[in-house]
Design an enzyme around this catalytic site. Structure first.
Site: not given
Length: 475
Positions: A323, A326-328, A475
């Site tokens: 997770s 996934w954001h960066g 994102f």
């Protein structure tokens, strides 16, 4: 195209009029209009990246159709793998290529090897790619699991993938929810329309009034943290917690509200997360479409909680780190995910992670109990400290920021003007805490009228004063 621009407020009524007054009973033309409007909406930012959405749409459309034509499990699995390799490969290239190259180079240099060329590329990250790739993957996965029959209507499927209200920052819709709504006839509902306008107004208030007003304060404190005392740094972290919440949940509110105008119901994405009493409750209230996506398509396939505590803990770590990633493409995001895993695990071990499922904070009471205040304050403090890693440019900056926050703490003497925005938001949200879609503001007409007049006046007052992109566009 941004929701908080004049262009959007010309675009939206234009599409609305064409949708309901020119093609009121023609489903095919309505869906075609949604598709064209969605491509215009996205192409307003950079038309070149429309090719990626179109390519992803075409590939997953035909892969899903081939799945139902085959009874051979091995072939169906290969088709699913092909879909995931393409989507994750596209996401990986645009979002993570340079990160992996730099990480490998740094690792080799640390080991004593000299590397002259790094092979990094000047890659522009397409807006919303993390959102629409996950959305279209949910389609092929659900078709593979036989939870959904694929559609032969390419226009409807393309409209699902590119649905403009939630295209670039969610909620990440499931094909099982949104696609059936696209495939069936829709009629205009006055009640839904009113609800949609309420949510749009509320979302604009959170974005334009709160998030954009806090943005300059947050940017200054985080970019110059060495010049401020610990108290001001704590304020900066708190301001960012509310900036990102209002920015992201504001987008989701607008997206849900706009969808209602066209007869669609999207899933809730936020349910007042800063009133959570533990981390488990926080993740049931924060970015719900992403957390449930990971639960259904990663955590449960990994084994979920079926194979004992040790295996479950491993799966929890995987989910939170993925997770974060996934954001960066930055180690700061992975550390942010790791922190949340560490915060969540005690709750999981002692079986309190699902303690608050069916009732809200201070249910049927005006004020919370002292216990609830302590629980909410502790949870918010932990989440806020984790946000420092999320916001910082590097791990070094995050660690320096936090160390100065604790070791050089003094009562802040500057940057206090943001406190008013926080108090206003929390006061309003406390009154709305059990109704995230604003369906029942008050039984008194005069109270509802005054509430919306106040919100509308503030939006008009702040509109365009400080205009920033939505944070989750990156994102």
């Amino acid at each position: 195209m941004l929701f908080n621009t004049i262009e959007f407020f010309i675009f939206l009524p234009t599409v609305f009029i064409l949708y309901w007054f020119v093609f009121p009973k023609n489903l095919k033309f309505q869906n075609l209009l949604i598709l064209v409007s969605s491509y215009v909406f996205y192409g307003w930012w950079d038309y070149r990246f429309l090719s990626l959405i179109f390519l992803s749409t075409v590939i997953d459309y035909f892969i899903a159709l081939q799945m139902v034509k085959s009874d051979v499990e091995r072939k169906r699995k290969r088709l699913l793998v092909a879909s995931m390799v393409f989507n994750l490969g596209m996401l990986g290239f645009f979002k993570y290529y340079n990160f992996f190259v730099d990480s490998w180079v740094n690792a080799f240099q640390t080991a004593g090897f000299e590397i002259e060329h790094t092979w990094t590329l000047q890659i522009v990250l397409p807006v919303g790619i993390s959102f629409y790739t996950f959305q279209t993957m949910s389609y092929t996965i659900d078709v593979y699991r036989k939870n959904l029959r694929p559609t032969k209507d390419f226009i409807s499927f393309a409209s699902f993938v590119s649905f403009f209200p939630q295209l670039v920052a969610g909620p990440i819709e499931r094909a099982t929810n949104l696609l059936p709504q696209i495939l069936k006839n829709r009629t205009f509902s006055y009640e839904k329309g009113v609800q949609g306008l309420r949510l749009i107004l509320w979302g604009l208030f959170k974005k334009v009034v709160i998030a954009d007003s806090l943005a300059p304060l947050v940017n200054d404190i985080f970019e110059n943290y060495g010049a401020y005392d610990g108290g001001t740094l704590l304020l900066g972290a708190i301001y960012f917690a509310f900036q990102i919440y209002c920015d992201f949940s504001g987008y989701s509110d607008i997206a849900i509200g706009v969808s209602k105008l066209f007869g669609f119901e999207l899933m809730s994405n936020f349910k007042f997360p800063y009133f959570s009493r533990n981390i488990g409750e926080f993740w049931r209230r924060w970015h719900i479409s992403l957390s449930t996506w990971f639960r259904d398509y990663l955590y449960i396939p990994l084994g979920g909680s079926r194979n004992g505590k040790l295996a479950s803990l491993k799966n929890i770590f995987i989910i939170f780190i993925v997770s974060g990633f996934w954001h960066g493409a930055n180690w700061t995001f992975m550390i942010w995910g790791l922190i949340h895993a560490l915060l969540y695990i005690p709750s999981f071990i002692f079986n309190t992670n699902r303690k608050y499922l069916s009732y809200g904070v201070a249910e049927n009471k005006v004020l919370p109990t002292l216990k609830e205040i302590f629980q909410m304050g502790t949870t918010f403090f932990c989440v806020t400290i984790a946000w420092v890693f999320f916001r910082s440019n590097s791990l070094g900056d995050a660690l320096s920021y936090i160390s100065k926050l604790f070791l050089d703490f003094q009562m802040p003497q500057s940057k206090l003007q943001g406190i008013g925005y926080v108090i206003i938001l929390m006061t309003l949200e406390w009154g709305l805490r059990n109704d995230e879609r604003l369906t029942v503001i008050s039984k008194y007409v005069i109270v509802r009228l005054l509430f919306y007049m106040f919100i509308a006046f503030q939006v008009l007052r702040f509109f365009g004063v400080v205009q920033t992109d939505f944070i989750y566009f990156q994102f």
